[in-house]
Design a protein around this motif. Structure first.
Motif, PDB file in Angstrom:
ATOM      1  N   VAL A  21       0.632  -1.555   0.214  1.00 37.24           N
ATOM      2  CA  VAL A  21       0.016   0.062   0.247  1.00 37.24           C
ATOM      3  C   VAL A  21       0.902   0.988  -0.015  1.00 37.24           C
ATOM      4  N   TYR A  22       1.517   1.361   1.055  1.00 32.48           N
ATOM      5  CA  TYR A  22       2.631   2.522   1.007  1.00 32.48           C
ATOM      6  C   TYR A  22       3.889   2.460   0.082  1.00 32.48           C
ATOM      7  N   ARG A  23       4.943   1.127  -0.251  1.00 30.30           N
ATOM      8  CA  ARG A  23       5.984   0.662  -1.266  1.00 30.30           C
ATOM      9  C   ARG A  23       7.111   1.720   0.381  1.00 30.30           C
ATOM     10  N   VAL A  24       7.032   1.252   1.716  1.00 28.92           N
ATOM     11  CA  VAL A  24       7.693   1.496   2.423  1.00 28.92           C
ATOM     12  C   VAL A  24       9.241   2.010   2.105  1.00 28.92           C
ATOM     13  N   LYS A  25      10.044   2.672   2.392  1.00 28.48           N
ATOM     14  CA  LYS A  25      11.333   2.063   2.700  1.00 28.48           C
ATOM     15  C   LYS A  25      12.034   2.773   3.169  1.00 28.48           C
ATOM     16  N   ILE A  26      13.222   1.937   4.371  1.00 32.13           N
ATOM     17  CA  ILE A  26      13.620   2.400   5.551  1.00 32.13           C
ATOM     18  C   ILE A  26      15.530   2.499   5.126  1.00 32.13           C
ATOM     19  N   GLU A  27      15.753   3.901   5.146  1.00 31.58           N
ATOM     20  CA  GLU A  27      17.273   4.281   5.257  1.00 31.58           C
ATOM     21  C   GLU A  27      18.093   4.678   6.394  1.00 31.58           C
ATOM     22  N   GLY A  28      19.018   4.527   6.173  1.00 35.95           N
ATOM     23  CA  GLY A  28      20.095   4.618   7.813  1.00 35.95           C
ATOM     24  C   GLY A  28      20.226   3.908   8.773  1.00 35.95           C
ATOM     25  N   LYS A  29      20.125   2.307   8.487  1.00 35.04           N
ATOM     26  CA  LYS A  29      19.918   1.527   9.488  1.00 35.04           C
ATOM     27  C   LYS A  29      21.333   1.290   9.773  1.00 35.04           C
ATOM     28  N   GLU A  30      22.593   1.184   9.017  1.00 34.54           N
ATOM     29  CA  GLU A  30      23.603   1.249   9.634  1.00 34.54           C
ATOM     30  C   GLU A  30      23.882   1.591  10.654  1.00 34.54           C
ATOM     31  N   ASN A  31      23.185   3.682  10.531  1.00 31.56           N
ATOM     32  CA  ASN A  31      23.279   4.081  12.655  1.00 31.56           C
ATOM     33  C   ASN A  31      22.542   3.601  13.406  1.00 31.56           C
ATOM     34  N   ILE A  32      21.923   2.146  13.233  1.00 34.32           N
ATOM     35  CA  ILE A  32      21.072   2.175  14.643  1.00 34.32           C
ATOM     36  C   ILE A  32      22.288   0.319  14.689  1.00 34.32           C
ATOM     37  N   LYS A  33      23.011   0.617  16.283  1.00 35.87           N
ATOM     38  CA  LYS A  33      23.994  -0.045  16.544  1.00 35.87           C
ATOM     39  C   LYS A  33      22.931  -1.442  17.417  1.00 35.87           C
ATOM     40  N   GLU A  34      22.821  -2.648  17.409  1.00 37.28           N
ATOM     41  CA  GLU A  34      22.772  -3.611  17.776  1.00 37.28           C
ATOM     42  C   GLU A  34      22.483  -3.342  18.879  1.00 37.28           C
ATOM     43  N   GLY A  35      21.486  -3.427  20.131  1.00 41.03           N
ATOM     44  CA  GLY A  35      21.335  -3.951  21.671  1.00 41.03           C
ATOM     45  C   GLY A  35      21.274  -1.983  22.472  1.00 41.03           C
ATOM     46  N   GLU A  36      21.894  -1.585  21.425  1.00 44.02           N
ATOM     47  CA  GLU A  36      22.327  -0.286  21.706  1.00 44.02           C
ATOM     48  C   GLU A  36      20.115   0.939  21.888  1.00 44.02           C
ATOM     49  N   ALA A  37      20.356   1.456  23.341  1.00 48.63           N
ATOM     50  CA  ALA A  37      19.488   2.078  23.821  1.00 48.63           C
ATOM     51  C   ALA A  37      19.043   3.568  22.690  1.00 48.63           C
ATOM     52  N   TYR A  38      18.157   3.646  22.229  1.00 52.05           N
ATOM     53  CA  TYR A  38      18.187   5.334  21.578  1.00 52.05           C
ATOM     54  C   TYR A  38      16.478   5.860  22.413  1.00 52.05           C
ATOM     55  N   ILE A  39      16.175   7.583  21.986  1.00 50.82           N
ATOM     56  CA  ILE A  39      15.155   7.764  21.709  1.00 50.82           C
ATOM     57  C   ILE A  39      15.420   8.517  20.490  1.00 50.82           C
ATOM     58  N   LEU A  40      13.807   8.322  19.869  1.00 55.92           N
ATOM     59  CA  LEU A  40      14.003   8.735  18.453  1.00 55.92           C
ATOM     60  C   LEU A  40      13.324   9.661  18.678  1.00 55.92           C
ATOM     61  N   CYS A  41      13.843  10.608  17.668  1.00 59.04           N
ATOM     62  CA  CYS A  41      12.594  11.431  17.431  1.00 59.04           C
ATOM     63  C   CYS A  41      13.003  12.074  16.332  1.00 59.04           C
ATOM     64  N   GLY A  42      11.560  12.412  15.706  1.00 60.06           N
ATOM     65  CA  GLY A  42      10.871  12.494  14.258  1.00 60.06           C
ATOM     66  C   GLY A  42       9.861  13.714  14.025  1.00 60.06           C
ATOM     67  N   ASN A  43       9.665  13.706  12.841  1.00 52.26           N
ATOM     68  CA  ASN A  43       8.975  14.782  12.777  1.00 52.26           C
ATOM     69  C   ASN A  43       7.990  13.611  12.177  1.00 52.26           C
ATOM     70  N   HIS A  44       6.215  14.316  12.424  1.00 51.53           N
ATOM     71  CA  HIS A  44       4.718  13.591  12.858  1.00 51.53           C
ATOM     72  C   HIS A  44       3.824  14.465  11.477  1.00 51.53           C
ATOM     73  N   ILE A  45       4.055  13.334  10.547  1.00 53.08           N
ATOM     74  CA  ILE A  45       2.975  13.820   9.438  1.00 53.08           C
ATOM     75  C   ILE A  45       1.543  13.189   9.104  1.00 53.08           C
ATOM     76  N   HIS A  46       1.494  11.858  10.286  1.00 51.88           N
ATOM     77  CA  HIS A  46       0.175  11.016  10.107  1.00 51.88           C
ATOM     78  C   HIS A  46       0.227  10.686  11.034  1.00 51.88           C
ATOM     79  N   ALA A  47      -0.819  10.106  11.205  1.00 49.77           N
ATOM     80  CA  ALA A  47      -1.376   9.205  12.185  1.00 49.77           C
ATOM     81  C   ALA A  47      -0.673   7.707  12.611  1.00 49.77           C
ATOM     82  N   ILE A  48      -0.372   6.954  11.169  1.00 52.82           N
ATOM     83  CA  ILE A  48       0.139   5.686  11.306  1.00 52.82           C
ATOM     84  C   ILE A  48       1.347   6.085  11.308  1.00 52.82           C
ATOM     85  N   ASP A  49       2.465   7.437  11.000  1.00 51.07           N
ATOM     86  CA  ASP A  49       3.609   6.916  11.130  1.00 51.07           C
ATOM     87  C   ASP A  49       4.819   6.353  12.575  1.00 51.07           C
TER      88      ASP A  49
END
Length: 196
Positions: A21-49
């Motif tokens: 339905v949305y052809r979702v594409k994820i970029e930049g996964k290499e910036n996420i280290k496995e097992g490390e905690a993060y606080i994710l902050c993003g822009n909010h454009i839709h209810a199903i973000d």
């Protein structure tokens, strides 16, 4: 065990739907280290973000969401299944804070939208500084996320992760308002760059 299996099945089904339905594409996964905690902050454009992101990522990713959403049965059920954290806005909500701290302690990615509402920047809302406060209190890096897309059927949505932002030089149990606002603005500037 049943809950985990059910979550895996539902996630797989919704993943297929999201790709069709949305052809979702994820970029930049290499910036996420496995097992490390993060606080994710993003822009909010839709209810199903948040839901679309959750089903397209392997890492556990509870998001903070306004309590009003949980009044809807299906939202409450799926929210609980995928560990969403309801927030009482405008009230000293210690329950959501405790759950957020537990998520970080468990090495998860805690999702927060500093705008507090969809397209908040366009509405000139005051940015929420909760993510910055948690980052400084727990010495956790902030993972910026830019979301780009119209969310129209069969259009493409891009979720782009940037490099984690380290604010450990400001670490404090009681950070000042000016510091929190400075960090929040810096994070959102990066988020908007990623959303271009």
């Amino acid at each position: 065990m049943f809950r985990k299996s059910l979550r895996a099945v539902i996630k797989s089904v919704l993943w297929v739907v999201s790709k069709l339905v949305y052809r979702v594409k994820i970029e930049g996964k290499e910036n996420i280290k496995e097992g490390e905690a993060y606080i994710l902050c993003g822009n909010h454009i839709h209810a199903i973000d948040a839901p679309v992101l959750i089903i397209n990522m392997k890492r556990k990713m509870p998001f903070l969401a306004k309590e009003e959403l949980f009044k809807l049965g299906i939202v409450r059920y799926l929210g609980n299944l995928f560990d969403m954290i309801p927030v009482k806005r405008g009230a000293g909500d210690t329950s959501s804070l405790k759950k957020s701290l537990k998520s970080i302690k468990n090495g998860e990615i805690l999702g927060i939208f500093p705008e507090g509402t969809r397209n908040g920047l366009a509405k000139n809302v005051e940015l929420k500084t909760g993510a910055a406060s948690l980052a400084l209190k727990t010495n956790t890096k902030i993972l910026p996320l830019g979301i780009k897309g119209s969310f129209k059927l069969f259009s493409k949505i891009v979720y782009r992760f940037g490099e984690p932002m380290d604010f450990s030089q400001y670490a404090s149990d009681k950070p000042g308002k000016d510091v929190l606002e400075k960090i929040t603005l810096e994070v959102m500037d990066r988020v908007l760059e990623l959303a271009k």
